[in-house]
Scaffold this active site. Structure first.
Site, PDB file in Angstrom:
ATOM      1  N   HIS A  94     -20.538  64.034  45.819  1.00 14.24           N
ATOM      2  CA  HIS A  94     -21.114  62.709  46.038  1.00 14.24           C
ATOM      3  C   HIS A  94     -21.189  61.879  44.755  1.00 14.24           C
ATOM      4  CE1 HIS A  94     -25.130  64.580  44.945  1.00 14.24           C
ATOM      5  NE2 HIS A  94     -25.289  63.381  44.396  1.00 14.24           N
ATOM      6  N   ASP A 126     -20.346  69.770  48.864  1.00 12.96           N
ATOM      7  CA  ASP A 126     -20.769  68.820  47.824  1.00 12.96           C
ATOM      8  C   ASP A 126     -20.351  69.288  46.439  1.00 12.96           C
ATOM      9  OD1 ASP A 126     -21.792  66.419  46.939  1.00 12.96           O
ATOM     10  OD2 ASP A 126     -23.824  67.189  46.657  1.00 12.96           O
ATOM     11  N   SER A 201     -27.598  64.899  39.539  1.00  8.62           N
ATOM     12  CA  SER A 201     -26.622  65.500  40.442  1.00  8.62           C
ATOM     13  C   SER A 201     -25.402  65.997  39.681  1.00  8.62           C
ATOM     14  CB  SER A 201     -26.175  64.479  41.489  1.00  8.62           C
ATOM     15  OG  SER A 201     -27.228  64.138  42.344  1.00  8.62           O
TER      16      SER A 201
END
Length: 355
Positions: A94, A126, A201
């Protein structure tokens, strides 16, 4: 994002889905093919003792900031970690999804930013693998995330909110968690109370020796909710990373079922089984999929796959990640009527096979 509670035969099961993305979500961008070399050393048990500062100093040269540009000039960013000396970098899908350019800056060592190529992505997990042309890289060292226990100390490192490198610490709050994501359920996650904020992230979650146990992926930001973050356990991620590093299509194999963990006496008893039973319980069987063709049913518990004991849902997910569509799996299955053997042929996910 929120924790997923699958409708299952046992409400105590920790949900785990064998699939849930569509064809577009599974598309892999291959900009170049890179053979992984000089990779990290063999994983060891996570360290629970030691200075946080010393652990951070050890891993910091391997942590990178990822900056992205998307159509229309939009900018974004995240974090990443150096996987090997050839320039492979791990981050989240992402972080790079829908971008037109990606650059990487190192906190320590090579100057930057460096233009990065997206070697491959796996939206369903992911995960993304990038490649940069840089020298003198310091690859992260690995720990065996399967040996983590509730309460073990962990450290999250990344570049949140444009503040520069940031360190937070906490403990392992949960194992084998499942959360919803735009590309389907993310399974087998580590839960931590170490703060994971936007920009974290793709950054590393490490032990007290600075060794990688997970890739930070999400934090829950809801009113009244604090200290709930998630990371992709590195053990389950490695087969995907190694495949993407070769520039291979994701082609993730699919069982055609959703499944959850039977990892406690209470979960086993609620399914009408002996309290010592452990495995992955079928919670959904998708019509027309491999599981339906093999006559698996909701409430079946998979205890062994190809002679490998299955102690929970993450163990089954990790085994499937190492296989490809067309492979056969010999399963030992048990329900309230007794045990049986099932052979199932793995298939690729295709549109319409899952909701």
């Amino acid at each position: 994002m929120r924790l997923v509670s699958l409708a299952a035969a046992a409400a105590l099961l920790a949900g785990c889905s064998g699939g849930g993305d569509d064809e577009a979500a599974r598309t892999v961008t291959v900009a170049t093919t890179v053979e992984a070399r000089d990779t990290v050393s063999q994983a060891v048990a996570p360290a629970t003792q030691g200075s946080i500062a010393a652990a951070v100093a050890r891993v910091l040269p391997s942590v990178v900031s990822v900056q992205t540009t998307s159509f229309g000039g939009g900018e974004g960013g995240g974090s990443g970690v150096v996987f090997d000396r050839s320039g492979l970098i791990l981050t989240n899908n992402h972080v790079v999804e829908g971008t037109t350019s990606v650059t990487v800056s190192f906190n320590d060592g090579p100057q930057g930013p460096y233009a990065a190529e997206v070697v491959g992505t796996e939206p369903a997990r992911d995960l993304a693998v990038l490649h940069v042309e840089a020298e003198n890289l310091e690859p992260v060292q690995l720990a065996d995330s399967s040996l983590l226990r509730l309460g073990d100390p962990v450290i999250a490192i990344g570049f949140p909110l444009d503040l520069g490198v940031t360190v937070t610490s906490g403990i392992v709050s949960g194992l084998n968690r499942t959360i919803e994501s735009p590309n389907g359920d993310l399974t087998g996650l580590l839960q931590t109370d170490a703060a994971i904020n936007p920009g974290n992230s793709g950054g590393p979650l490490v032990d007290r020796a600075g060794r990688l146990v997970g890739i930070n992926t999400a934090g829950i930001r809801e009113d009244g909710t604090e200290g709930i973050g998630f990371a992709i356990a590195i053990d389950g991620a490695l087969p995907v990373i190694e495949r993407l590093s070769r520039g291979a299509p994701s082609g993730e194999a699919w069982l055609g079922i959703s499944f959850g963990s039977v990892d406690s006496e209470s979960a086993a008893v609620q399914l009408g089984l002996d309290s010592s039973t452990r495995g992955a319980a079928v919670t959904v069987v998708y019509p027309g999929g491999p599981g339906a063709k093999a006559e698996l049913a909701v409430g079946d518990v998979i205890t062994v796959a190809d002679d490998v004991p299955i102690r929970n849902a993450n163990a089954l997910q990790t085994l499937i990640a190492k296989r490809k569509p067309g492979d056969e799996l010999d399963l030992e299955v048990i329900d309230s009527r007794g045990p049986r053997l099932v052979t199932i042929t793995l298939a690729p996910r295709t549109p319409g096979e899952v909701p």
